[in-house]
Design a protein around this motif. Structure first.
Motif, PDB file in Angstrom:
ATOM      1  N   ILE A 137       0.857  -1.192   0.000  1.00  0.00           N
ATOM      2  CA  ILE A 137       0.000   0.000   0.000  1.00  0.00           C
ATOM      3  C   ILE A 137       0.891   1.238   0.000  1.00  0.00           C
ATOM      4  N   GLU A 138       0.266   2.364  -0.325  1.00  0.00           N
ATOM      5  CA  GLU A 138       0.995   3.622  -0.275  1.00  0.00           C
ATOM      6  C   GLU A 138       1.278   3.950   1.192  1.00  0.00           C
ATOM      7  N   ASN A 139       2.451   4.441   1.477  1.00  0.00           N
ATOM      8  CA  ASN A 139       2.799   4.838   2.843  1.00  0.00           C
ATOM      9  C   ASN A 139       2.538   3.772   3.911  1.00  0.00           C
ATOM     10  N   PRO A 140       3.120   2.602   3.720  1.00  0.00           N
ATOM     11  CA  PRO A 140       2.848   1.532   4.702  1.00  0.00           C
ATOM     12  C   PRO A 140       3.219   1.915   6.122  1.00  0.00           C
ATOM     13  N   ARG A 141       4.233   2.769   6.279  1.00  0.00           N
ATOM     14  CA  ARG A 141       4.662   3.113   7.643  1.00  0.00           C
ATOM     15  C   ARG A 141       3.553   3.786   8.449  1.00  0.00           C
ATOM     16  N   ASP A 142       2.655   4.465   7.735  1.00  0.00           N
ATOM     17  CA  ASP A 142       1.552   5.132   8.439  1.00  0.00           C
ATOM     18  C   ASP A 142       0.563   4.127   9.021  1.00  0.00           C
ATOM     19  N   TYR A 143       0.631   2.886   8.557  1.00  0.00           N
ATOM     20  CA  TYR A 143      -0.379   1.909   8.969  1.00  0.00           C
ATOM     21  C   TYR A 143       0.154   0.831   9.892  1.00  0.00           C
ATOM     22  N   VAL A 144       1.466   0.827  10.076  1.00  0.00           N
ATOM     23  CA  VAL A 144       2.054  -0.298  10.802  1.00  0.00           C
ATOM     24  C   VAL A 144       1.545  -0.373  12.238  1.00  0.00           C
ATOM     25  N   GLU A 145       1.166   0.773  12.795  1.00  0.00           N
ATOM     26  CA  GLU A 145       0.642   0.759  14.170  1.00  0.00           C
ATOM     27  C   GLU A 145      -0.715   0.054  14.275  1.00  0.00           C
ATOM     28  N   LEU A 146      -1.393  -0.079  13.132  1.00  0.00           N
ATOM     29  CA  LEU A 146      -2.686  -0.774  13.155  1.00  0.00           C
ATOM     30  C   LEU A 146      -2.529  -2.293  13.217  1.00  0.00           C
ATOM     31  N   VAL A 147      -1.313  -2.762  12.941  1.00  0.00           N
ATOM     32  CA  VAL A 147      -1.081  -4.207  12.969  1.00  0.00           C
ATOM     33  C   VAL A 147      -0.877  -4.644  14.417  1.00  0.00           C
ATOM     34  N   LYS A 148      -1.782  -5.464  14.911  1.00  0.00           N
ATOM     35  CA  LYS A 148      -1.619  -5.970  16.268  1.00  0.00           C
ATOM     36  C   LYS A 148      -0.935  -7.333  16.283  1.00  0.00           C
ATOM     37  N   HIS A 149      -1.271  -8.171  15.319  1.00  0.00           N
ATOM     38  CA  HIS A 149      -0.729  -9.531  15.336  1.00  0.00           C
ATOM     39  C   HIS A 149      -0.180  -9.908  13.963  1.00  0.00           C
ATOM     40  N   ALA A 150       1.125 -10.141  13.883  1.00  0.00           N
ATOM     41  CA  ALA A 150       1.745 -10.642  12.646  1.00  0.00           C
ATOM     42  C   ALA A 150       3.145 -11.106  12.994  1.00  0.00           C
ATOM     43  N   GLY A 151       3.585 -12.175  12.355  1.00  0.00           N
ATOM     44  CA  GLY A 151       4.951 -12.655  12.593  1.00  0.00           C
ATOM     45  C   GLY A 151       5.973 -11.689  12.025  1.00  0.00           C
ATOM     46  N   ALA A 152       5.841 -11.393  10.735  1.00  0.00           N
ATOM     47  CA  ALA A 152       6.721 -10.411  10.105  1.00  0.00           C
ATOM     48  C   ALA A 152       5.889  -9.526   9.189  1.00  0.00           C
ATOM     49  N   ILE A 153       6.254  -8.255   9.160  1.00  0.00           N
ATOM     50  CA  ILE A 153       5.525  -7.267   8.368  1.00  0.00           C
ATOM     51  C   ILE A 153       6.443  -6.781   7.250  1.00  0.00           C
ATOM     52  N   PHE A 154       6.050  -7.019   6.000  1.00  0.00           N
ATOM     53  CA  PHE A 154       6.835  -6.624   4.835  1.00  0.00           C
ATOM     54  C   PHE A 154       6.196  -5.383   4.239  1.00  0.00           C
ATOM     55  N   MET A 155       6.942  -4.286   4.188  1.00  0.00           N
ATOM     56  CA  MET A 155       6.318  -3.019   3.825  1.00  0.00           C
ATOM     57  C   MET A 155       6.728  -2.543   2.430  1.00  0.00           C
ATOM     58  N   GLY A 156       5.739  -2.207   1.648  1.00  0.00           N
ATOM     59  CA  GLY A 156       5.999  -1.618   0.337  1.00  0.00           C
ATOM     60  C   GLY A 156       6.025  -2.655  -0.786  1.00  0.00           C
ATOM     61  N   HIS A 157       6.169  -2.164  -2.006  1.00  0.00           N
ATOM     62  CA  HIS A 157       6.060  -3.027  -3.177  1.00  0.00           C
ATOM     63  C   HIS A 157       7.330  -3.828  -3.444  1.00  0.00           C
ATOM     64  N   TYR A 158       8.413  -3.447  -2.792  1.00  0.00           N
ATOM     65  CA  TYR A 158       9.690  -4.128  -3.064  1.00  0.00           C
ATOM     66  C   TYR A 158      10.209  -4.916  -1.859  1.00  0.00           C
ATOM     67  N   SER A 159       9.279  -5.372  -1.037  1.00  0.00           N
ATOM     68  CA  SER A 159       9.651  -6.187   0.117  1.00  0.00           C
ATOM     69  C   SER A 159       8.841  -7.475   0.121  1.00  0.00           C
ATOM     70  N   PRO A 160       9.051  -8.317  -0.910  1.00  0.00           N
ATOM     71  CA  PRO A 160       8.281  -9.560  -0.974  1.00  0.00           C
ATOM     72  C   PRO A 160       8.766 -10.555   0.088  1.00  0.00           C
ATOM     73  N   GLU A 161       7.898 -11.488   0.429  1.00  0.00           N
ATOM     74  CA  GLU A 161       8.214 -12.434   1.492  1.00  0.00           C
ATOM     75  C   GLU A 161       9.554 -13.157   1.311  1.00  0.00           C
ATOM     76  N   PRO A 162       9.913 -13.609   0.097  1.00  0.00           N
ATOM     77  CA  PRO A 162      11.188 -14.337  -0.022  1.00  0.00           C
ATOM     78  C   PRO A 162      12.410 -13.500   0.393  1.00  0.00           C
ATOM     79  N   LEU A 163      12.298 -12.191   0.321  1.00  0.00           N
ATOM     80  CA  LEU A 163      13.356 -11.317   0.832  1.00  0.00           C
ATOM     81  C   LEU A 163      13.608 -11.601   2.311  1.00  0.00           C
ATOM     82  N   GLY A 164      12.531 -11.822   3.038  1.00  0.00           N
ATOM     83  CA  GLY A 164      12.657 -12.136   4.456  1.00  0.00           C
ATOM     84  C   GLY A 164      12.987 -13.596   4.711  1.00  0.00           C
TER      85      GLY A 164
END
Lengths: 428, 428
Positions: free
Chosen positions: A328-355
């Motif tokens: 999404i646009e400006n993922p950092r603005d929304y990260v506080e809304l995430v209560k439960h997640a193992g890992a949070i990948f932000m933006g269009h260039y952070s696909p899961e295999p990167l992690g």
């Protein structure tokens, strides 16, 4: 891949009645293996390896020659990529180190928390047909950083009686040179209780199949474990800015793990939902592992349409996904809304295999909704804490009456006596 | 109380063959209860409470009137002592708070670790004949400091259908006003899976009997638990400076918990060993709970004579005690030799009950040798972490080939594809 609205999704979650899984048959098999390994130790390991892996072992150990041979087989490109990953994993996990601390209070009171690394850790690495060198790095590096002195790896041998050279190269790079050719519940039992060859460890970490997971559940308490891992999941939150091919590719990357893996997308656009569905089906056809991917997407794939991003994050928190991508646009603005997640990948260039392979944070993550209460594997998994309490005579005598009152209320009069005896001596 | 040398102690430890406990009968009973609670929910809770506690409940909730009534029953002295304890527990646990952190790297890479409190925690407090207000403070305060919003207590009702006023006063002081009158395995099942009245929690903490411990083992994985607690232990290291009456009183305070509790002393003086033994027997006669204390000391009490303090600490680390008292000169000089212990009490004026009730560090400690790998309950038990990964386009493209190499080695080609698709678009 089903498309449904967030309202429909929540309605379905409510209707789902609890499935009480009957694991009795699996449990019986696993408990049998654990009991036999405790009684017959190495010879049980040799027998089970013959039975389950079809390999007759002369020795449980991977030899130095096998390590040397592995090095010649894996290629420079792999070693170089592995080294980059190692450096990233190290840099991230160094930040998780904890230190012993003390707190001084009036009256010569000293309190503290002592941090000590675990003595012995066993890392389980799945084997057989596949090889997971990335898991070696992800499990061993945090333990090393914590200061664990004894780290051993167990992994089932391949049909030729050897261990994947990629796993051995990763073990060597991570600094582990004790690798045992044993897998399954028998490996977990050996690590938990010890045999002639394999010493009992304090904690067992690493992924594994249903037998391994169930054995870990059974030995838990006698030994520490990282977690009981279930099927893997991804949840992609996509707004209109998310490139549809990327969303589809990332969903499919999760689906290839196994048929029970689940790939879910939450989007704010009904139009995009249709585009993603079409793209998923198109890309799936071209993928090598489409025989796994198609049933996985068919059975567990979902695209959920949310009215807006806030509603999308309600879905995120209901699912508590292992992997969460915020395309999404400006993922950092929304990260506080995430209560439960193992890992949070932000933006269009952070696909899961990167992690999974590379960025540095651990890829061992809480699955199946357990991100509600569990954390990624980390350095904190390989230390334990001891409290420190030192009171001066004055400090104790000043608090004596309160402690005696509390002990007496609980009926623990010998507790009260241990304070009284010190108080009375003062009065004597 | 047996006296033996450190050598004899180690020889005995080696000879002990593993006892493979057969818990089948207990497991069947516990699993039955869990299954029934999952199916019949509240009505199962009501039935089990009738069956096990002999109480017919109209409502599972403790009412506001019951809270009010409790306040009038407990007395000012208790409230004042409890308040002091609360302040100490709060001050210590505040130091355990963890914060979200971020790490910036070249090429607009952002990594981080997000700390989030658990949503819902259930605290089990044993009940029936005894009352443990101290456990309420020790379990609730760290959860509150972590930021947990929903904390509920379950505890079995007394024969009169009420909950101990001391427990209710402690709950109120700690800030919990939801208390359910339900105990045993049925309470654990209700907290783990939810009923009409009791909402499912994310983590269950608190001590309990064998049924409670076994139920916690069974629900572990579906919900987090603090630990599976076994019998309680103390190990006192005493040199010639240790006052014999204090050593004896502290050993006896542990022995009163139950017959399986164990009290062990390691001393550097054979003469002192005899004095301690005599003093233990003398003091035991005068204690209210001598019917529990005597068999406990008889069966599990030991005095071990070590050649010197270094040898004494070998015994400490072999036992990995829940409670460790260092009644020696200059205990701070030796604390680094302690590898495994739940809590370390230093000096002659830091007896275990000081930590059980008052000093501040948690009294929920790893038992039965699990201090090898487990920590005291703490604020860290009530938070979870999520990794954060954000790569820029440049950063991802620069690492693309390495990630693709690693994914391909593991045969996870759809993983490789999620990177390739982003790389190819760049080249397009």
């Amino acid at each position: 891949m089903r498309i449904l609205t967030a309202e429909e999704f929540f309605a379905e979650r409510k209707q789902t009645s609890p499935t009480i899984t009957n694991e009795e048959k699996l449990d019986r098999a696993v408990l049998d293996i654990i009991h036999n390994v405790r009684k017959q130790k190495d010879s049980a390991l040799i027998n089970y390896t013959e039975q389950f892996d079809g390999v007759t072992l002369d020795s449980l150990f991977v030899t130095e020659e096998e390590f040397e041979e592995a090095k010649t087989q894996v290629g420079d490109e792999f070693i170089s990529a592995l080294n980059e990953a190692k450096n990233n994993i190290q840099a991230f996990h160094e930040a998780q180190k904890e230190q012993t601390w003390f707190m001084e209070k009036d009256n010569d009171i000293l309190l503290g928390q002592k941090v000590t690394p675990l003595d012995r850790v066993g890392v389980y690495i799945p084997g057989g047909k596949a090889a997971y060198p990335s898991s070696v790095l992800m499990d061993v590096i945090p333990a090393k950083i914590a200061g664990v002195k004894n780290i051993v790896i167990t992994t089932p041998p391949q049909q030729d009686g050897k261990v994947s050279p990629y796993v051995l190269a990763a073990a060597e790079l991570a600094g582990v040179n004790t690798v045992f050719k044993v897998g399954g519940a028998q490996a977990i039992a050996a690590l938990a209780y010890g045999t002639e060859t394999i010493s009992k460890v304090d904690k067992i970490v690493g992924p594994g199949n249903a037998y391994v997971a169930r054995a870990k559940k059974w030995v838990y308490g006698d030994v520490a474990i990282d977690m009981i891992a279930g099927p893997s999941e991804i949840l992609v939150v996509a707004d209109e800015t998310a490139p549809v091919p990327y969303v589809a590719a990332d969903l499919l990357s999760q689906a290839e793990h196994d048929e029970s893996a689940s790939a879910i997308c939450v989007t704010t656009s009904a139009e995009q939902a249709l585009l993603i569905k079409t793209e998923v089906n198109k890309q799936a056809e071209q993928l090598e592992r489409k025989d796994i991917i198609k049933p996985s997407i068919q059975d567990n794939g979902k695209i959920i349409i949310a009215e807006n991003l806030h509603a999308a994050f309600d879905v995120v928190n209901e699912i508590a996904p292992e992997h969460l991508e915020l395309m999404i646009e400006n993922p950092r603005d929304y990260v506080e809304l995430v209560k439960h997640a193992g890992a949070i990948f932000m933006g269009h260039y952070s696909p899961e295999p990167l992690g999974d392979y590379f960025a540095g944070p651990n890829h061992t993550l809480p699955t199946n909704g357990t991100a509600r209460f569990a954390s990624p594997l980390g350095v904190y998994d390989f230390i334990k804490k001891s409290s420190i309490i030192q009171y001066s005579k004055d400090a104790l005598l000043q608090s004596a009456d309160s402690i005696i009152t509390l002990a007496n209320v609980e009926g623990l009069t010998a507790h009260a006596n241990s304070i009284k005896i010190r108080k009375e001596e003062k009065n004597a």
